[in-house]
Design an enzyme around this catalytic site. Structure first.
Site, mmCIF file in Angstrom:
data_model
loop_
_atom_site.group_PDB
_atom_site.id
_atom_site.type_symbol
_atom_site.label_atom_id
_atom_site.label_comp_id
_atom_site.label_asym_id
_atom_site.label_seq_id
_atom_site.Cartn_x
_atom_site.Cartn_y
_atom_site.Cartn_z
ATOM 1 C CG ASP A 71 55.085 39.154 37.958
ATOM 2 O OD1 ASP A 71 55.882 39.211 38.750
ATOM 3 O OD2 ASP A 71 53.909 38.930 38.208
ATOM 4 C CG ASN A 130 42.725 39.229 37.852
ATOM 5 O OD1 ASN A 130 43.355 38.658 38.569
ATOM 6 N ND2 ASN A 130 42.905 40.258 37.189
ATOM 7 C CG HIS A 132 46.926 37.860 38.378
ATOM 8 N ND1 HIS A 132 46.784 39.464 38.192
ATOM 9 C CD2 HIS A 132 47.541 37.709 39.454
ATOM 10 C CE1 HIS A 132 47.305 39.960 39.371
ATOM 11 N NE2 HIS A 132 47.893 38.790 39.918
ATOM 12 C CD GLU A 137 45.979 41.066 35.246
ATOM 13 O OE1 GLU A 137 45.732 40.030 35.942
ATOM 14 O OE2 GLU A 137 45.871 42.172 35.309
HETATM 15 C C1 F6R Z 1 53.769 38.922 41.830
HETATM 16 C C2 F6R Z 1 52.566 38.151 40.865
HETATM 17 C C3 F6R Z 1 51.066 38.211 41.267
HETATM 18 C C4 F6R Z 1 50.807 38.180 42.673
HETATM 19 C C5 F6R Z 1 49.326 37.965 43.175
HETATM 20 C C6 F6R Z 1 49.041 37.890 44.317
HETATM 21 O O1 F6R Z 1 54.789 38.708 41.389
HETATM 22 O O2 F6R Z 1 53.057 37.624 40.176
HETATM 23 O O3 F6R Z 1 50.563 37.365 40.456
HETATM 24 O O4 F6R Z 1 51.294 36.745 42.916
HETATM 25 O O5 F6R Z 1 48.817 39.204 42.673
HETATM 26 O O6 F6R Z 1 49.383 38.934 45.046
HETATM 27 P P1 F6R Z 1 49.389 39.109 46.549
HETATM 28 O O7 F6R Z 1 50.290 38.048 47.197
HETATM 29 O O8 F6R Z 1 50.051 40.333 47.107
HETATM 30 O O9 F6R Z 1 48.128 39.051 47.238
#
Ligand code: F6R
Length: 231
Positions: A71, A130, A132, A137
């Site tokens: 992403d 959430n 995702h 999302e």
């Molecule tokens: C990052 C991504 C997000 C994170 C997720 C968890 O490239 O795609 O989906 O993996 O938000 O983030 P952390 O690990 O910072 O809690």
């Protein structure tokens, strides 16, 4: 690989990093030209650091691996410090000595690029607060394609911790659920008590667009969580 879920609770984030590094290391040993979808975010950084140490010690060779970007925030100028691609490059691609990268530049051609590689062998994922995956999302079904999305308030808040006072862009491009769920194996890393409820929803609740990660159970899924996230 047959779908099936393996969940392992580790005592702390150090063990989680070590065990996750072992997991990917064993896949690369079996298949040196592994194609890997790469999450950024905080959770996998320990794992990536362990892998980098193994590369430096010449006990692991990642030179045949292809890294695929998961992403990116939309509309960032080149060189913007918030680039997720740059974060992937400095945390994973460069320290692991990887030469081949599939960037997520153009949602219209990304799926074809992944397919041309023979699909994803492995997707390394974190869990959004959430539910995702990438920036898929909620609500979001299993067929959602690679596309530009507007980030939810939860994601904006959690991403603020990455950028030291800088604003979080409101929009992002994400690899679709179709691409993520197409990986031959998925690895989900989760740590912290604040993820306990959403991890339980993803693993123990119904499949639902309200929790995109709940669809991961359709894949050959390995979950490594620390004790706070999965007691
Ligand atoms: C990052 C991504 C997000 C994170 C997720 C968890 O490239 O795609 O989906 O993996 O938000 O983030 P952390 O690990 O910072 O809690």
């Amino acid at each position: 690989m047959t779908p099936g879920v393996t969940v392992r609770t580790l005592p702390d984030t150090l063990m989680l990093a070590e065990v996750a590094a072992d997991w990917l290391d064993s896949r690369i040993a079996r298949r040196p030209d592994l194609t890997v979808l790469v999450a950024t975010g905080q959770t996998p950084m320990g794992m990536y650091g362990r892998l980098a140490a193994r590369v430096r010690a010449s006990t692991l060779d990642c030179s045949g691996v292809t890294a695929v970007q998961l992403d990116e925030y939309a509309g960032l100028p080149d060189g913007d410090p918030r680039s997720l691609r740059d974060w992937m490059m400095r945390s994973f691609v460069t320290p692991l000595g990887i030469h081949k990268v599939v960037p997520l530049d153009d949602p219209a051609t990304f799926t074809a690029q992944v397919e041309a590689l023979g699909g994803l062998d492995v997707a390394i994922l974190g869990l959004g607060p959430n539910g995702h995956l990438g920036f898929n999302e909620p609500p979001c079904g299993p067929d959602a394609p690679t596309r530009t999305v507007t980030l939810t308030p939860e994601s904006l808040l959690s991403n603020r911790s990455y950028w030291n006072g800088l604003n979080v862009p409101m929009q992002a491009v994400t690899a679709g659920m179709d691409v993520i769920l197409g990986a031959r194996e998925t690895l989900l890393l989760v740590s912290g008590a604040h993820k306990r409820g959403i991890l339980s929803a993803a693993l123990d609740g119904p499949e639902t667009p309200a929790v995109p990660a709940s669809y991961l159970r359709r894949t050959a899924l390995t979950v490594f969580a620390d004790r706070e996230a999965r007691p």
